[in-house]
Design a protein around this motif. Structure first.
Motif, PDB file in Angstrom:
ATOM      1  N   UNK A  88       0.841  -1.198   0.000  1.00 27.01           N
ATOM      2  CA  UNK A  88       0.000   0.000   0.000  1.00 27.01           C
ATOM      3  C   UNK A  88       0.878   1.250   0.000  1.00 27.01           C
ATOM      4  N   UNK A  89       1.970   1.217   0.769  1.00 24.68           N
ATOM      5  CA  UNK A  89       2.876   2.373   0.835  1.00 24.68           C
ATOM      6  C   UNK A  89       3.513   2.644  -0.529  1.00 24.68           C
ATOM      7  N   UNK A  90       3.883   1.574  -1.242  1.00 26.45           N
ATOM      8  CA  UNK A  90       4.455   1.745  -2.582  1.00 26.45           C
ATOM      9  C   UNK A  90       3.446   2.416  -3.517  1.00 26.45           C
ATOM     10  N   UNK A  91       2.208   1.973  -3.417  1.00 23.70           N
ATOM     11  CA  UNK A  91       1.166   2.539  -4.276  1.00 23.70           C
ATOM     12  C   UNK A  91       0.989   4.024  -4.009  1.00 23.70           C
ATOM     13  N   UNK A  92       0.924   4.382  -2.734  1.00 24.77           N
ATOM     14  CA  UNK A  92       0.727   5.788  -2.367  1.00 24.77           C
ATOM     15  C   UNK A  92       1.904   6.636  -2.836  1.00 24.77           C
ATOM     16  N   UNK A  93       3.114   6.108  -2.719  1.00 24.67           N
ATOM     17  CA  UNK A  93       4.294   6.858  -3.118  1.00 24.67           C
ATOM     18  C   UNK A  93       4.298   7.130  -4.623  1.00 24.67           C
ATOM     19  N   UNK A  94       3.606   6.296  -5.386  1.00 24.41           N
ATOM     20  CA  UNK A  94       3.561   6.459  -6.833  1.00 24.41           C
ATOM     21  C   UNK A  94       2.342   7.235  -7.310  1.00 24.41           C
ATOM     22  N   UNK A  95       1.727   7.985  -6.409  1.00 20.31           N
ATOM     23  CA  UNK A  95       0.691   8.939  -6.808  1.00 20.31           C
ATOM     24  C   UNK A  95       1.371  10.271  -7.102  1.00 20.31           C
ATOM     25  N   UNK A  96       1.306  10.678  -8.342  1.00 20.32           N
ATOM     26  CA  UNK A  96       1.954  11.918  -8.780  1.00 20.32           C
ATOM     27  C   UNK A  96       1.082  13.114  -8.401  1.00 20.32           C
ATOM     28  N   UNK A  97       1.712  14.151  -7.850  1.00 22.84           N
ATOM     29  CA  UNK A  97       0.993  15.376  -7.476  1.00 22.84           C
ATOM     30  C   UNK A  97       1.417  16.545  -8.360  1.00 22.84           C
TER      31      UNK A  97
END
Length: 512
Positions: free
Chosen positions: A117-126
């Motif tokens: 889940x942490x990997x997924x969140x880190x790969x959300x581009x802002x």
């Protein structure tokens, strides 16, 4: 618009270097960040770091680098607005005329089985979506590119006219908003699943174009085929076409229906479909046996049909298939000899699909005028049901086999639906009728003498005993149906009167 300054920050670096070189040769100044800046510098391309523009370092592991007034001011400023121009001068903001950005690979990250889940969140581009949206909003003055496929268009216009046309800027802006919307839809879907929301207050999904189609259901209707990213289900979108003409809209609908039925079976099975209803289903110890039974179930309707097999198509089966005209054959694989036989037929479509992939349960989406309906896929099987036998006679071992087959198939037949099964094949299918006894009469008429000793499957309960009476006259010896009618006792009594065994599942399988 003339382009003097470009901001480039991409995760997909396909075509990046030639495009950047062309921009530099045209006198464009390039601003860049992180990995993109390094790639450009390594290629000998002059580039300005984002921190040199903002006067602020990239911080928080790169999470904050482009979220700055000197970037977004340069993107959002209306060029012929005096107030905006004054603000730019007072704050030393230079305009940015071209934005080339694509986003952190969120889809690719969550597609990996070991992604946390942490990997997924880190790969959300802002920062990327923010720049894209700013540039796309201000497309009257800014050109925005999100797809490397569009590099050539921008290059060509700059070389020919020294600027990018308003029409192209608007088209690229629309594509950009589609891109960011799809990106956010995938993130929303992932997080919604993570918190186990089933039917949220808004339902946002995205699909990616797989191919344009010649036309839709009819030649005057435009159509395209889209696939759902990360669906996790066994899907026709993953099929590899080995031979034949391009798939049509109706081909895809029929092939999807065939696939839905054949995946119900673990033993060798073949399903033939016409107009999204099965015309023949057969099982056997071999694929040849299964195909022979599917063919014999309805040798008239299978002509021009779609056939799906859950095991490899071998040469023996291919020889039989080649005897008639078939639109499509779907299978996990084709032997070399089978391919040699089938590819002699110019127009037949051969689709290879890995049946071991995609075991997830999808949501079923159906559009209606101005809206859509969403429901769980119907994966309820006989093993899940609370089976009861209300009649005096219990099914024999053979009747149980026929009952199972009839129940697996009737679930996929348009309602009202009746299926007759006997000796590992369907012998009669009644589909889409306005009353149940009408569907039964069609199935019985199709079966003819083969109805004698067959099992009848009904997708919903009998509102009265007339269907049982019709079945008895045809020689049906076993019935499976949901039960639950206020007049069940009439049907039970009629079945006992004729020595028919009847199974209640407690579950209906409407398919509209």
């Amino acid at each position: 618009m003339t382009i003097k300054r470009a901001l480039i920050s991409v995760s997909d670096k396909n075509g990046l270097i030639p495009f950047a070189e062309k921009l530099v040769n045209l006198g464009v100044e390039i601003i860049s960040t992180g990995g993109t800046k390094k790639a450009l510098q390594d290629a000998g391309i002059s580039v300005i770091g984002i921190s040199e523009v903002t006067g602020f370092p990239e911080i928080m592991d790169g999470r904050v680098k482009t979220l700055h007034p000197k970037i977004h001011g340069g993107l959002l400023a209306v060029r012929d607005n005096e107030t905006h121009q004054q603000a730019m001068q007072e704050n030393e903001i230079a305009p940015i005329d071209l934005v080339v950005v694509n986003l952190y690979p969120f889809k690719e990250t969550v597609a990996k089985e070991d992604t946390t889940f942490a990997d997924a969140i880190e790969n959300i581009d802002i920062g990327g979506p923010s720049m894209l949206r700013s540039a796309a909003k201000n497309h009257a003055y800014v050109t925005v590119v999100v797809d490397p496929k569009d590099y050539e268009t921008v290059e060509t216009e700059l070389e020919k006219a020294g600027s990018v046309s308003e029409e192209t800027r608007r088209r690229l802006a629309a594509k950009t908003f589609r891109h960011t919307a799809a990106y956010d839809a995938l993130i929303a879907e992932y997080l919604t699943a993570a918190v186990e929301e089933v039917l949220p207050e808004s339902y946002t999904v995205t699909f990616e174009k797989k191919q344009d189609l010649r036309y839709g259901e009819n030649p005057h209707q435009k159509a395209a085929f889209y696939s759902k990213p990360l669906s996790g289900t066994l899907s026709l979108t993953d099929a590899e076409q080995l031979h034949g003409k391009e798939l049509s809209y109706n081909n895809i609908n029929d092939a999807d229906a065939a696939l839905a039925i054949v995946k119900e079976f673990t033993d060798p099975a073949v399903v033939a479909v016409k107009h999204m209803n099965p015309c023949g289903v057969g099982t056997g110890k071999s694929i040849t046996e299964a195909y022979t039974r599917a063919f014999e179930a309805d040798p008239v309707s299978i002509f021009g049909g779609i056939v799906a097999s859950n095991t490899e198509v071998d040469a023996e089966t291919a020889e039989k298939m080649a005897e008639i005209f078939l639109e499509i054959i779907i299978a996990p694989s084709f032997s070399e000899d089978a391919l040699a036989i089938l590819t002699k037929k110019k127009n037949i479509r051969l689709l290879k699909l890995d049946f071991t992939a995609g075991k997830g349960i999808a949501k079923k989406i159906t559009t209606v005028s101005g809206g859509m309906l969403v429901q769980d896929e119907d994966v309820y099987g006989l093993d899940d049901a609370n089976v009861t036998i209300p009649t005096k006679r219990q099914p024999t071992e053979q009747e149980w086999k026929d009952i199972h087959l009839a129940w697996k198939v009737v679930k996929h037949v348009k309602s009202n639906a009746i299926v007759l099964a006997k000796d590992e094949m369907t012998v009669g299918v009644g589909a889409g009728q306005m009353n149940r006894v009408g569907a039964a009469k069609i199935a019985i008429e199709q079966a003819g003498e083969r109805a004698n000793g067959s099992a009848l499957g009904s997708d919903a309960f009998f509102p009265m005993d007339d269907t049982v009476e019709a079945a008895a006259r045809a020689g049906v010896t076993a019935i499976i149906q949901p039960g639950g009618s206020i007049r069940d006792e009439d049907s039970i009594k009629k079945a006992d009167e004729h020595g028919i065994t009847m199974v209640f599942t407690g579950v209906r399988h409407f398919k509209h």
